[in-house]
Scaffold this motif. Structure first.
Motif, PDB file in Angstrom:
ATOM      1  N   ALA A 121      45.147   7.881  42.326  1.00 59.27           N
ATOM      2  CA  ALA A 121      45.859   7.114  43.346  1.00 59.27           C
ATOM      3  C   ALA A 121      46.795   6.097  42.699  1.00 59.27           C
ATOM      4  CB  ALA A 121      44.862   6.411  44.261  1.00 59.27           C
ATOM      5  N   LYS A 122      46.320   5.433  41.644  1.00 63.66           N
ATOM      6  CA  LYS A 122      47.165   4.470  40.943  1.00 63.66           C
ATOM      7  C   LYS A 122      48.447   5.137  40.438  1.00 63.66           C
ATOM      8  CE  LYS A 122      43.492   1.419  39.243  1.00 63.66           C
ATOM      9  NZ  LYS A 122      42.790   0.940  38.032  1.00 63.66           N
ATOM     10  N   ASN A 123      48.291   6.310  39.853  1.00 66.67           N
ATOM     11  CA  ASN A 123      49.455   7.014  39.306  1.00 66.67           C
ATOM     12  C   ASN A 123      50.439   7.394  40.406  1.00 66.67           C
ATOM     13  OD1 ASN A 123      48.180   6.808  36.853  1.00 66.67           O
ATOM     14  ND2 ASN A 123      47.561   8.948  36.747  1.00 66.67           N
ATOM     15  N   SER A 124      49.920   7.920  41.519  1.00 67.01           N
ATOM     16  CA  SER A 124      50.793   8.403  42.591  1.00 67.01           C
ATOM     17  C   SER A 124      51.493   7.266  43.317  1.00 67.01           C
ATOM     18  CB  SER A 124      49.977   9.224  43.596  1.00 67.01           C
ATOM     19  OG  SER A 124      49.489  10.400  43.006  1.00 67.01           O
ATOM     20  N   PHE A 175      59.163   8.284  36.220  1.00 71.61           N
ATOM     21  CA  PHE A 175      58.150   8.370  35.163  1.00 71.61           C
ATOM     22  C   PHE A 175      58.020   7.036  34.431  1.00 71.61           C
ATOM     23  CE2 PHE A 175      56.800   9.262  30.841  1.00 71.61           C
ATOM     24  CZ  PHE A 175      55.737  10.144  31.022  1.00 71.61           C
ATOM     25  N   ILE A 176      59.146   6.420  34.105  1.00 68.20           N
ATOM     26  CA  ILE A 176      59.138   5.146  33.399  1.00 68.20           C
ATOM     27  C   ILE A 176      58.503   4.062  34.258  1.00 68.20           C
ATOM     28  CG2 ILE A 176      60.638   3.308  32.504  1.00 68.20           C
ATOM     29  CD1 ILE A 176      62.559   5.556  31.599  1.00 68.20           C
ATOM     30  N   GLU A 177      58.822   4.049  35.553  1.00 67.06           N
ATOM     31  CA  GLU A 177      58.259   3.034  36.428  1.00 67.06           C
ATOM     32  C   GLU A 177      56.743   3.175  36.542  1.00 67.06           C
ATOM     33  OE1 GLU A 177      58.854  -0.417  38.568  1.00 67.06           O
ATOM     34  OE2 GLU A 177      60.287   0.765  37.423  1.00 67.06           O
ATOM     35  N   ARG A 178      56.271   4.406  36.598  1.00 70.07           N
ATOM     36  CA  ARG A 178      54.821   4.618  36.657  1.00 70.07           C
ATOM     37  C   ARG A 178      54.166   4.148  35.361  1.00 70.07           C
ATOM     38  NH1 ARG A 178      53.613  10.306  39.843  1.00 70.07           N
ATOM     39  NH2 ARG A 178      55.238  10.101  41.401  1.00 70.07           N
ATOM     40  N   ALA A 179      54.825   4.407  34.237  1.00 68.10           N
ATOM     41  CA  ALA A 179      54.273   3.959  32.953  1.00 68.10           C
ATOM     42  C   ALA A 179      54.170   2.440  32.913  1.00 68.10           C
ATOM     43  CB  ALA A 179      55.148   4.472  31.810  1.00 68.10           C
ATOM     44  N   LYS A 180      55.186   1.751  33.431  1.00 69.79           N
ATOM     45  CA  LYS A 180      55.138   0.292  33.457  1.00 69.79           C
ATOM     46  C   LYS A 180      53.971  -0.198  34.304  1.00 69.79           C
ATOM     47  CE  LYS A 180      60.092  -0.616  32.804  1.00 69.79           C
ATOM     48  NZ  LYS A 180      61.313  -1.168  33.434  1.00 69.79           N
ATOM     49  N   MET A 235      51.172   1.345  34.810  1.00 74.12           N
ATOM     50  CA  MET A 235      49.923   1.585  34.083  1.00 74.12           C
ATOM     51  C   MET A 235      49.730   0.559  32.964  1.00 74.12           C
ATOM     52  SD  MET A 235      49.411   5.734  34.001  1.00 74.12           S
ATOM     53  CE  MET A 235      51.108   6.242  33.760  1.00 74.12           C
ATOM     54  N   ILE A 236      50.835   0.101  32.364  1.00 75.76           N
ATOM     55  CA  ILE A 236      50.724  -0.973  31.362  1.00 75.76           C
ATOM     56  C   ILE A 236      50.259  -2.259  32.051  1.00 75.76           C
ATOM     57  CG2 ILE A 236      51.982  -2.400  29.703  1.00 75.76           C
ATOM     58  CD1 ILE A 236      53.804   0.008  29.187  1.00 75.76           C
ATOM     59  N   GLU A 237      50.773  -2.511  33.269  1.00 75.13           N
ATOM     60  CA  GLU A 237      50.298  -3.664  34.027  1.00 75.13           C
ATOM     61  C   GLU A 237      48.786  -3.593  34.227  1.00 75.13           C
ATOM     62  OE1 GLU A 237      52.358  -4.028  37.690  1.00 75.13           O
ATOM     63  OE2 GLU A 237      54.285  -4.553  36.780  1.00 75.13           O
ATOM     64  N   ASP A 238      48.276  -2.379  34.499  1.00 77.88           N
ATOM     65  CA  ASP A 238      46.828  -2.212  34.674  1.00 77.88           C
ATOM     66  C   ASP A 238      46.076  -2.590  33.400  1.00 77.88           C
ATOM     67  OD1 ASP A 238      47.189  -1.296  37.252  1.00 77.88           O
ATOM     68  OD2 ASP A 238      47.161   0.814  36.697  1.00 77.88           O
ATOM     69  N   LEU A 239      46.598  -2.176  32.251  1.00 84.30           N
ATOM     70  CA  LEU A 239      45.943  -2.504  30.986  1.00 84.30           C
ATOM     71  C   LEU A 239      45.940  -4.008  30.746  1.00 84.30           C
ATOM     72  CD1 LEU A 239      47.397   0.271  28.608  1.00 84.30           C
ATOM     73  CD2 LEU A 239      45.071   0.145  29.526  1.00 84.30           C
ATOM     74  N   VAL A 240      47.066  -4.649  31.026  1.00 80.58           N
ATOM     75  CA  VAL A 240      47.150  -6.095  30.836  1.00 80.58           C
ATOM     76  C   VAL A 240      46.188  -6.807  31.782  1.00 80.58           C
ATOM     77  CG1 VAL A 240      48.665  -8.115  31.032  1.00 80.58           C
ATOM     78  CG2 VAL A 240      49.532  -6.000  29.999  1.00 80.58           C
ATOM     79  N   ASP A 241      46.104  -6.321  33.009  1.00 82.28           N
ATOM     80  CA  ASP A 241      45.255  -6.969  33.999  1.00 82.28           C
ATOM     81  C   ASP A 241      43.774  -6.946  33.589  1.00 82.28           C
ATOM     82  OD1 ASP A 241      45.152  -8.192  36.713  1.00 82.28           O
ATOM     83  OD2 ASP A 241      43.854  -6.477  37.127  1.00 82.28           O
ATOM     84  N   ARG A 242      43.372  -5.957  32.808  1.00 77.49           N
ATOM     85  CA  ARG A 242      41.967  -5.837  32.404  1.00 77.49           C
ATOM     86  C   ARG A 242      41.581  -6.796  31.283  1.00 77.49           C
ATOM     87  NH1 ARG A 242      42.976   0.110  32.047  1.00 77.49           N
ATOM     88  NH2 ARG A 242      42.737   0.940  34.160  1.00 77.49           N
ATOM     89  N   LEU A 243      42.562  -7.409  30.645  1.00 81.08           N
ATOM     90  CA  LEU A 243      42.251  -8.331  29.550  1.00 81.08           C
ATOM     91  C   LEU A 243      41.560  -9.578  30.089  1.00 81.08           C
ATOM     92  CD1 LEU A 243      45.627  -8.213  27.564  1.00 81.08           C
ATOM     93  CD2 LEU A 243      43.560  -6.866  27.133  1.00 81.08           C
TER      94      LEU A 243
END
Length: 327
Positions: free
Chosen positions: A132-135, A179-184, A186-194
């Motif tokens: 769902a996050k990806n879509s 594709f680039i926007e979705r990648a950004k 997903m990077i936000e998701d990684l940052v949010d988990r810190l």
């Protein structure tokens, strides 16, 4: 069966407060005029080719297609979802009235309007399955998200929905910008988990990538400064940058900006990092006092630009791999 639509609330989600107040959703492309004047989608596309002649043909087709879908395909009782980057939450509503061309409802730049009854409860992005996050991370302003309707309804009702690992098979080729926007996202998701201390280290790593020496405050009261950055090893040369890092979903306010300004060293440049964004008062105070503000989207932009030059231990906080995408 009702359809599910993602509708972006402006370029930076800035329309959400107005949408909630007016109980609507709206999109732009005002230069096309009222889509009701066009007898077919092709006629609307012809107008897009005329008024957006400087854009690429594919862009013109995409813009006209989104306006046409918003006008013709969204029906009463369809569900609408939009995303707030600042709070990392999804808002869900139900369409109560179909398309109206009303430039005076929200903004003349966003004249295409549908009436929406917005739910008071919001859904944290952290609760969604990866599929769902990806879509939901696409770049288009208007697109269908039917595959995730049941998951969203479950979360809206407080029911944990079994998460699906695989995303549904794509029926259309992925636009490289999408594709680039979705990648950004997903990077936000990684940052949010810190955690907050890892977030300080990440910001410090970005400053190191830019050529600064950094001193990170130890855990505990920091007096309003989490990081000091300077060009020379001793910290004598200007500019000296004092940094405050707030890693949370709540927006940072004006008093916090003032606290950073009043902290030692006096006369240093000030950078305020807040993954939850900033209140209007904070933005006004920062503008008046020359404080640089950096929100989650800005952090991701800097990561994309400076990641390769970050120290390896800081890269490990958000492991990424460079790939090449045909355009």
């Amino acid at each position: 069966m009702s359809k599910w639509w993602m509708v972006r609330a402006g370029d930076n989600n800035e329309l959400i407060p107005k949408w909630q107040l007016k109980q609507v959703a709206s999109i732009g492309w005002a230069d096309l005029g009222d889509p009701k004047q066009f007898s077919s989608r092709d006629k609307l596309i012809d107008k897009a080719h005329l008024v957006y002649a400087e854009e690429k043909p594919g862009t013109r087709l995409s813009w006209a297609g989104q306006v046409w879908r918003f006008y013709r395909e969204i029906e009463v009782n369809d569900r609408v979802i939009t995303y707030s980057k600042e709070t990392r939450e999804y808002l869900i509503g139900t369409v109560t009235k179909i398309h109206q061309y009303q430039p005076d409802i929200i903004d003349p730049y966003y004249p295409n309007v549908i009436s929406v009854s917005w739910e008071s409860k919001k859904i944290s992005r952290d609760l969604l399955s990866q599929g769902a996050k990806n879509s939901l991370g696409g770049i288009l302003t208007v697109f269908r998200v039917d595959d995730w309707g049941q998951e969203l309804l479950g979360l809206l009702g407080g029911v944990t929905v079994p998460k699906v690992d695989d995303t549904p098979e794509e029926t259309e080729a992925v636009n490289y910008q999408d594709f680039i926007e979705r990648a950004k996202t997903m990077i936000e998701d990684l940052v949010d988990r810190l955690d907050p201390w890892q977030m300080q280290d990440l910001v410090a790593g970005l400053l190191q990538a830019m050529g600064y020496q950094v001193t990170v405050s130890p855990k505990g009261p920091d007096g309003g400064v989490d990081i000091l950055a300077h060009k020379d090893a001793f910290g004598f040369e200007t500019p000296i940058i004092k940094v405050q890092v707030k890693h949370r979903h709540a927006a940072s306010g004006g008093p916090e900006v003032q606290q950073l300004l009043g902290a030692n060293p006096h006369g240093a440049s000030s950078l305020f990092v807040s993954t939850g964004g900033f209140t209007a008062a904070a933005k006004a105070s920062a503008l008046h006092n020359g404080v640089k503000l950096l929100d989650l989207s800005g952090i991701v932009e800097l990561i994309n630009e400076w990641y390769d030059k970050m120290p390896v231990d800081k890269q490990a906080l958000i492991p990424l791999k460079r790939i090449y995408v045909p355009i």
